[in-house]
Design a protein around this motif. Structure first.
Motif, short mmCIF file in Angstrom:
data_model
loop_
_atom_site.label_atom_id
_atom_site.label_comp_id
_atom_site.label_asym_id
_atom_site.label_seq_id
_atom_site.Cartn_x
_atom_site.Cartn_y
_atom_site.Cartn_z
N GLU A 124 0.92 -1.07 0.15
CA GLU A 124 0.11 0.00 -0.02
C GLU A 124 1.10 1.38 -0.07
O GLU A 124 0.54 2.26 -0.79
N SER A 125 1.81 1.21 0.76
CA SER A 125 2.88 2.49 0.80
C SER A 125 3.65 2.37 -0.83
O SER A 125 3.71 3.60 -1.12
N ALA A 128 0.98 3.93 -2.93
CA ALA A 128 0.73 5.45 -2.90
C ALA A 128 1.93 6.14 -3.52
O ALA A 128 1.67 7.26 -4.11
N ILE A 131 1.49 6.41 -7.26
CA ILE A 131 0.31 7.34 -8.17
C ILE A 131 0.42 8.67 -7.39
O ILE A 131 -0.28 9.30 -7.55
N GLY A 132 1.51 8.86 -6.59
CA GLY A 132 1.81 10.31 -6.11
C GLY A 132 1.02 10.50 -4.94
O GLY A 132 0.68 11.67 -4.62
N GLN A 133 0.42 9.61 -4.00
CA GLN A 133 -0.38 10.07 -3.01
C GLN A 133 0.56 9.80 -1.76
O GLN A 133 1.70 9.37 -1.77
N LYS A 134 0.04 10.40 -0.69
CA LYS A 134 1.01 10.47 0.84
C LYS A 134 0.87 9.01 1.21
O LYS A 134 0.06 8.18 1.28
N GLY A 135 2.04 8.77 1.92
CA GLY A 135 2.36 7.30 2.12
C GLY A 135 3.64 7.36 2.72
O GLY A 135 4.62 8.29 2.48
N ARG A 179 9.11 11.78 -9.65
CA ARG A 179 8.30 12.65 -8.87
C ARG A 179 9.02 14.25 -8.69
O ARG A 179 8.33 15.23 -8.76
#
Ligand code: NAP
Length: 279
Positions: A124-125, A128, A131-135, A179
């Motif tokens: 999950e980390s 994240a 796809i550029g999400q917080k983690g 990123r």
């Protein structure tokens, strides 16, 4: 002569900042505890675990240590992780790798709650990050980004070549550089013309796991060279994946071994622990 990127100094700065942040969080009634699990008594793992606990103490968070015998079963380890996942007093859980051969590393990583995954290894980390999400981000590559930024290395638009595609270094490193808007090439043991690809890199990151594999011929004039490798010889002397004496005269900036990337990993682990407290 290349400018040395001083990982010791930068990691000390980060730990100082985290110490202040933890003191502030404590004033607001927020406490932090990292659970560190070691199975077996591999000497290198014991050193890493000891250093992690010391760093916790330094920045002002608690650590709970679980030193389990080599004979611990996978079920016993999973039961402990399940308990720690439920324990509100624990914000972060870390299982020191490698685990003994009878325990499946992937199953263990997947069992840690993503909310407490301070190593950033849980799918999950990783998802994240993809796809550029917080983690939580894997500590070594996150540390390299800090080294570059705090040394004022321009990443945006630069050609970055990463040697190695491991789950803990190469792959997350590539995602982080992407990123930051670098143009990223990931190389591995099947890559053809490695030398030629590397010699086009503005930023070369070596995580190949082979002592002094990257010689001067791999390095473009004025490149920034980041050496992730750690190799210890029979006299306890450390060296990296880069042949430093050949790389240094060509590079504009370079990380030494020891004292480059190494100290950043624990600093970023502490960063993740503080993140876990805030969340
Ligand atoms: P790893 O899992 O062994 O991965 C090595 C990578 O290098 C693999 O992707 C492999 O390709 C690639 N490779 C091997 N031979 C190659 C060749 N001849 N040409 C091109 N690529 C080649 O290692 P890791 O865990 O990423 O660690 C890399 C190094 O960093 C090690 O020295 C390790 O001790 C060190 N490290 C340091 C820190 C720190 O805190 N400083 C943290 C983690 C690791 P394939 O995928 O095709 O096999």
């Amino acid at each position: 002569m290349a400018q040395i990127i001083d990982g010791k100094k930068i990691s000390a700065e980060i730990k100082e900042e985290l110490k202040e942040q933890v003191a502030q969080l404590k004033k607001d009634g927020i406490e932090g505890t990292l659970a560190v699990i070691q199975v077996g008594d591999d000497p290198a793992s014991s050193v890493y675990v000891r250093n992690k606990k010391k760093a916790c103490e330094y920045i002002g968070i608690g650590s709970k240590s679980y030193e389990l015998p080599e004979t611990t079963t996978q079920t016993e380890l999973l039961d402990l992780i399940a308990d720690l996942n439920q324990d509100d007093a624990v914000n972060g859980i870390l299982v020191q790798l490698p685990v003994p051969a009878h325990i499946d590393e992937k199953t263990i990583i997947n069992a840690i709650s993503p909310a407490k995954d301070v190593d950033g290894f849980h799918p999950e980390s990783v998802g994240a990050l993809t796809i550029g999400q917080k983690g939580f981000v894997s500590c070594t590559p996150a540390g390299i980004i800090e080294l570059l930024k705090r040394s004022n290395v321009e990443i945006d638009g630069k050609n970055c070549v990463i040697i190695g595609r491991s789950n803990i270094v190469g792959k997350p490193m590539a995602l982080l550089m992407l990123r930051e808007n670098a143009t990223v090439t990931i190389t591995h043991s099947h890559t053809q013309n490695l030398k030629e690809i590397c010699s086009r890199a503005d930023i070369l990151i070596a995580a190949v796991g082979k002592k002094e594999f990257i010689t001067g011929e791999y390095i473009k004039e004025n490149a920034v060279v980041i050496d992730v490798g750690i190799h210890r010889d029979e006299n306890n002397k450390l060296s990296g994946d880069v042949k430093y004496d050949e790389a240094e005269p060509k590079a504009s900036m370079i990380t030494p071994v020891p004292g480059g990337v190494g100290p950043m990993t624990i600093a970023m682990l502490m960063h993740n622990c503080v993140e876990a407290m805030i969340r």
